[in-house]
Write an enzyme that holds these catalytic residues in place. Sequence first.
Site, PDB file in Angstrom:
ATOM      1  N   SER A 183      42.727  10.327  20.584  1.00  0.00           N
ATOM      2  CA  SER A 183      43.877  10.214  21.487  1.00  0.00           C
ATOM      3  C   SER A 183      44.128   8.798  21.994  1.00  0.00           C
ATOM      4  O   SER A 183      45.190   8.527  22.532  1.00  0.00           O
ATOM      5  CB  SER A 183      43.702  11.153  22.672  1.00  0.00           C
ATOM      6  OG  SER A 183      42.586  10.752  23.440  1.00  0.00           O
ATOM      7  N   HIS A 211      45.331  17.140  18.825  1.00  0.00           N
ATOM      8  CA  HIS A 211      46.370  16.102  18.722  1.00  0.00           C
ATOM      9  C   HIS A 211      46.910  15.957  17.302  1.00  0.00           C
ATOM     10  O   HIS A 211      47.815  15.156  17.079  1.00  0.00           O
ATOM     11  CB  HIS A 211      45.815  14.730  19.158  1.00  0.00           C
ATOM     12  CG  HIS A 211      45.734  14.548  20.637  1.00  0.00           C
ATOM     13  ND1 HIS A 211      46.850  14.388  21.436  1.00  0.00           N
ATOM     14  CD2 HIS A 211      44.668  14.513  21.466  1.00  0.00           C
ATOM     15  CE1 HIS A 211      46.464  14.246  22.696  1.00  0.00           C
ATOM     16  NE2 HIS A 211      45.156  14.323  22.741  1.00  0.00           N
ATOM     17  N   LYS A 242      49.815  21.550  23.429  1.00  0.00           N
ATOM     18  CA  LYS A 242      50.382  20.258  23.014  1.00  0.00           C
ATOM     19  C   LYS A 242      51.580  20.515  22.087  1.00  0.00           C
ATOM     20  O   LYS A 242      52.609  20.957  22.575  1.00  0.00           O
ATOM     21  CB  LYS A 242      49.292  19.389  22.390  1.00  0.00           C
ATOM     22  CG  LYS A 242      48.283  18.946  23.463  1.00  0.00           C
ATOM     23  CD  LYS A 242      47.192  18.019  22.971  1.00  0.00           C
ATOM     24  CE  LYS A 242      46.388  17.510  24.156  1.00  0.00           C
ATOM     25  NZ  LYS A 242      44.964  17.864  24.100  1.00  0.00           N
TER      26      LYS A 242
END
Length: 396
Positions: A183, A211, A242
Amino acid sequence: MYGKFQKHLQDELSAIEQAGLYKHERNIVSPQSAEITLEDGSKALNFCANNYLGLADNPRLIKAAEQAMLSHGYGMSSVRFICGTQDMHKELEKAIAEYFHTEDTILYAACFDANGGVFEPLLTAEDAIISDSLNHASIIDGVRLCKAQRFRYANADMADLEEKLKEAQSCRFRIIVTDGVFSMDGNVAPMDKICDLAEKYEALVMVDESHSAGVVGKTGHGVAEQFDCYGRIDIFTGTLGKAFGGAVGGFTTGRKEIIDMLRQRSRPYLFSNSLPPMIVGAGLETFKILRESNALHDRLVENVNYFRDKMIAAGFDIKPTQSAICAVMLYDAFLSQKFAAAMAEEGIFVTGFYYPVVPKGQARIRVQLSAAHKKEHLDKAIEAFIKVGKKLDVIK
Ligand SMILES: *Cc1c(COP(=O)(O)O)cnc(C)c1O
């Protein structure tokens, strides 16, 4: 008694504040989106959400959540195995397994729980966990809850991973654990090489796709797609918080027996409440949207390329991103905070990171792109970057 403890907390809190590490919340009064409204009525463009596919305020998901509440109620008031499993939970687990080309899935309240509950049921003191040094906090905590021996390799460093695999050869089982996308730099774990080493040294492979799923790979299906590693990765964990809608919810998906064992022994699954129908219903709609077309992912990739190219052309030092995370390197901690504050004044929300979140001397602004960003949003952000960059002598 509280007086003494209160004094202790007050001292610690002011030390945090003085170190410039105090975390302040920003109150948003609109839905999460590319453009958000703050409490004072002002608007800002959001470049620090994990809303990669722009689904956080998607009307179809809102509708699906409403409909799921009407047909399946509000809450489950139970953990999954007692009386908290509805038809929809099984359907969502199946949809996730199809998305990742795996055999079965187990849902959790969050990916933090998925990672917290994955190691301890599967491994013992005879085994080894070999973990990337930049793995997410929830992986680190999950590893701590397990008695297996711990090995740490430098971020995405395959020579170091090989060393650690050699050191762990006397253990009964070994598992390599990595984030799909890291990240802070936005770099992708080299899954093909990790899988090669896993085969050479007989290790299982686990990847946290939080992610990376919805973002990397030709159609956004994550690192297995990007590196053509289907069938070589034993365990995937991920979040619905997310790219996949941005609400809450986590999952572990992978080989049948592994998921079976987690259903028997994984503590956050056994002792924490079942996901509510609205989340499950919207989750099902999310995967339906992603099956119908690749438009959202295509737009995200377009936005990342546009933003990165324009920023490099403007003279900024950009980490070579392979994801929707773009690190604008400033190196100086104080400058990163000043830069982020000046951007906020321009109505652009980005985050300044510095030690200890990133290594010393590696301070940066992290920009997160989204399919929700329109070209005019990107242009406004780039314009603000250039204005602030010139004012603070970062670019000429
Ligand atoms: C965000 C994140 C998590 C936590 O996900 P939640 O569902 O919000 O708990 C876990 N792992 C990684 C790599 C993440 O980025």
